[in-house]
Design a protein around this motif. Structure first.
Motif, PDB file in Angstrom:
ATOM      1  N   ARG A   1      74.962 -89.035 -64.154  1.00 49.47           N
ATOM      2  CA  ARG A   1      74.102 -89.883 -63.051  1.00 49.47           C
ATOM      3  C   ARG A   1      74.185 -88.897 -61.814  1.00 49.47           C
ATOM      4  N   GLY A   2      72.970 -89.102 -60.863  1.00 46.75           N
ATOM      5  CA  GLY A   2      72.861 -88.362 -59.646  1.00 46.75           C
ATOM      6  C   GLY A   2      71.917 -89.127 -58.903  1.00 46.75           C
ATOM      7  N   HIS A   3      71.820 -88.605 -57.559  1.00 49.93           N
ATOM      8  CA  HIS A   3      71.197 -89.425 -56.478  1.00 49.93           C
ATOM      9  C   HIS A   3      70.572 -88.489 -55.705  1.00 49.93           C
ATOM     10  N   ASP A   4      69.617 -88.740 -54.782  1.00 47.88           N
ATOM     11  CA  ASP A   4      69.089 -87.986 -53.486  1.00 47.88           C
ATOM     12  C   ASP A   4      68.979 -89.041 -52.403  1.00 47.88           C
ATOM     13  N   LYS A   5      68.300 -88.573 -51.521  1.00 47.74           N
ATOM     14  CA  LYS A   5      68.102 -89.611 -50.221  1.00 47.74           C
ATOM     15  C   LYS A   5      67.065 -90.568 -50.755  1.00 47.74           C
ATOM     16  N   LYS A   6      66.204 -90.673 -51.911  1.00 49.82           N
ATOM     17  CA  LYS A   6      65.230 -91.753 -52.116  1.00 49.82           C
ATOM     18  C   LYS A   6      65.675 -92.536 -53.332  1.00 49.82           C
ATOM     19  N   GLY A   7      66.635 -91.937 -54.260  1.00 51.40           N
ATOM     20  CA  GLY A   7      67.040 -92.965 -55.287  1.00 51.40           C
ATOM     21  C   GLY A   7      67.990 -92.372 -56.206  1.00 51.40           C
ATOM     22  N   THR A   8      68.228 -92.977 -57.333  1.00 44.68           N
ATOM     23  CA  THR A   8      69.082 -92.702 -58.273  1.00 44.68           C
ATOM     24  C   THR A   8      68.596 -92.407 -59.696  1.00 44.68           C
ATOM     25  N   PHE A   9      69.286 -91.454 -60.452  1.00 44.88           N
ATOM     26  CA  PHE A   9      68.664 -91.260 -61.653  1.00 44.88           C
ATOM     27  C   PHE A   9      69.827 -91.066 -62.858  1.00 44.88           C
ATOM     28  N   GLY A  10      69.409 -91.235 -63.948  1.00 43.22           N
ATOM     29  CA  GLY A  10      70.457 -90.820 -64.949  1.00 43.22           C
ATOM     30  C   GLY A  10      69.840 -90.222 -66.017  1.00 43.22           C
ATOM     31  N   VAL A  11      70.510 -89.788 -66.898  1.00 38.45           N
ATOM     32  CA  VAL A  11      70.168 -88.746 -68.053  1.00 38.45           C
ATOM     33  C   VAL A  11      71.112 -89.042 -69.124  1.00 38.45           C
ATOM     34  N   ILE A  12      70.760 -89.581 -70.410  1.00 41.26           N
ATOM     35  CA  ILE A  12      71.618 -89.496 -71.611  1.00 41.26           C
ATOM     36  C   ILE A  12      71.082 -88.759 -72.566  1.00 41.26           C
ATOM     37  N   VAL A  13      71.973 -87.791 -73.062  1.00 43.92           N
ATOM     38  CA  VAL A  13      71.625 -86.830 -74.273  1.00 43.92           C
ATOM     39  C   VAL A  13      72.487 -87.263 -75.525  1.00 43.92           C
ATOM     40  N   THR A  14      71.960 -87.251 -76.462  1.00 43.46           N
ATOM     41  CA  THR A  14      72.657 -87.662 -77.698  1.00 43.46           C
ATOM     42  C   THR A  14      72.273 -86.931 -78.763  1.00 43.46           C
ATOM     43  N   TYR A  15      73.279 -86.766 -79.858  1.00 44.11           N
ATOM     44  CA  TYR A  15      72.838 -85.815 -81.031  1.00 44.11           C
ATOM     45  C   TYR A  15      73.528 -86.696 -82.135  1.00 44.11           C
ATOM     46  N   SER A  16      72.941 -86.583 -83.305  1.00 41.72           N
ATOM     47  CA  SER A  16      73.547 -87.258 -84.570  1.00 41.72           C
ATOM     48  C   SER A  16      72.952 -86.420 -85.737  1.00 41.72           C
ATOM     49  N   GLU A  17      73.663 -86.189 -86.750  1.00 35.81           N
ATOM     50  CA  GLU A  17      73.123 -85.941 -88.054  1.00 35.81           C
ATOM     51  C   GLU A  17      72.603 -87.011 -88.623  1.00 35.81           C
ATOM     52  N   GLU A  18      72.647 -88.135 -88.180  1.00 34.21           N
ATOM     53  CA  GLU A  18      71.854 -89.366 -88.788  1.00 34.21           C
ATOM     54  C   GLU A  18      70.816 -89.580 -87.601  1.00 34.21           C
ATOM     55  N   GLY A  19      69.499 -89.542 -88.088  1.00 35.71           N
ATOM     56  CA  GLY A  19      68.474 -89.809 -87.236  1.00 35.71           C
ATOM     57  C   GLY A  19      68.621 -91.512 -86.541  1.00 35.71           C
ATOM     58  N   LYS A  20      68.994 -92.118 -87.548  1.00 37.02           N
ATOM     59  CA  LYS A  20      68.911 -93.627 -87.344  1.00 37.02           C
ATOM     60  C   LYS A  20      69.724 -93.929 -86.068  1.00 37.02           C
ATOM     61  N   ASP A  21      70.889 -93.098 -85.859  1.00 33.29           N
ATOM     62  CA  ASP A  21      71.775 -93.181 -84.760  1.00 33.29           C
ATOM     63  C   ASP A  21      70.929 -93.250 -83.533  1.00 33.29           C
ATOM     64  N   VAL A  22      70.402 -92.190 -83.136  1.00 35.71           N
ATOM     65  CA  VAL A  22      69.643 -91.781 -82.040  1.00 35.71           C
ATOM     66  C   VAL A  22      68.561 -93.029 -81.908  1.00 35.71           C
ATOM     67  N   ASP A  23      67.725 -93.117 -82.867  1.00 38.46           N
ATOM     68  CA  ASP A  23      66.874 -94.245 -82.901  1.00 38.46           C
ATOM     69  C   ASP A  23      67.175 -95.704 -82.458  1.00 38.46           C
ATOM     70  N   GLU A  24      68.361 -96.036 -82.835  1.00 41.74           N
ATOM     71  CA  GLU A  24      69.036 -97.104 -82.618  1.00 41.74           C
ATOM     72  C   GLU A  24      69.424 -97.220 -81.089  1.00 41.74           C
ATOM     73  N   LEU A  25      70.070 -96.055 -80.692  1.00 33.82           N
ATOM     74  CA  LEU A  25      70.324 -95.929 -79.335  1.00 33.82           C
ATOM     75  C   LEU A  25      69.102 -96.188 -78.218  1.00 33.82           C
ATOM     76  N   MET A  26      67.952 -95.546 -78.950  1.00 30.30           N
ATOM     77  CA  MET A  26      66.733 -95.652 -78.087  1.00 30.30           C
ATOM     78  C   MET A  26      66.592 -97.276 -78.087  1.00 30.30           C
ATOM     79  N   LYS A  27      66.341 -97.712 -78.913  1.00 26.19           N
ATOM     80  CA  LYS A  27      65.862 -99.169 -79.019  1.00 26.19           C
ATOM     81  C   LYS A  27      66.734 -99.842 -78.201  1.00 26.19           C
ATOM     82  N   MET A  28      68.210 -99.695 -78.306  1.00 30.57           N
ATOM     83  CA  MET A  28      69.249-100.453 -77.172  1.00 30.57           C
ATOM     84  C   MET A  28      68.680-100.406 -75.740  1.00 30.57           C
ATOM     85  N   TYR A  29      68.269 -98.996 -75.540  1.00 29.50           N
ATOM     86  CA  TYR A  29      68.056 -98.539 -74.152  1.00 29.50           C
ATOM     87  C   TYR A  29      66.634 -99.358 -73.791  1.00 29.50           C
ATOM     88  N   GLU A  30      65.695 -99.324 -74.603  1.00 29.28           N
ATOM     89  CA  GLU A  30      64.468-100.038 -74.160  1.00 29.28           C
ATOM     90  C   GLU A  30      64.518-101.442 -73.927  1.00 29.28           C
TER      91      GLU A  30
END
Length: 84
Positions: A41-70
């Motif tokens: 997570r970071g910020h500058d004078k105008k706002g805040t941002f965050g980044v999530i990087v995830t890796y899984s040997e099971e593609g469904k793990d990443v897909d489920e995480l993206m669905k939860m975030y959406e």
């Protein structure tokens, strides 16, 4: 809407941060082999941002995480943005 130069700065900070993480094996020491993630997570004078990087040997793990975030993002958008 985020300005082009601001977006560039955000991505530059994220990229530099991830390069630092990749050079330090301690960043990955306690993570399971089949699924791991990194959040910054970071910020500058105008706002805040965050980044999530995830890796899984099971593609469904990443897909489920993206669905939860959406789902979370849709539920937490300001009302003005939901209607567009």
């Amino acid at each position: 809407m985020i300005e082009k130069e601001d977006a560039k700065k955000v991505i530059e900070v994220i990229g530099n941060n991830l390069i630092g993480v990749s050079h330090d094996s301690n960043s990955f020491q306690k993570l399971p082999d089949s699924f791991w993630g990194y959040f910054a997570r970071g910020h500058d004078k105008k706002g805040t941002f965050g980044v999530i990087v995830t890796y899984s040997e099971e593609g469904k793990d990443v897909d489920e995480l993206m669905k939860m975030y959406e789902k979370w993002a849709m539920q937490n958008k300001p009302q003005a943005e939901k209607s567009t």
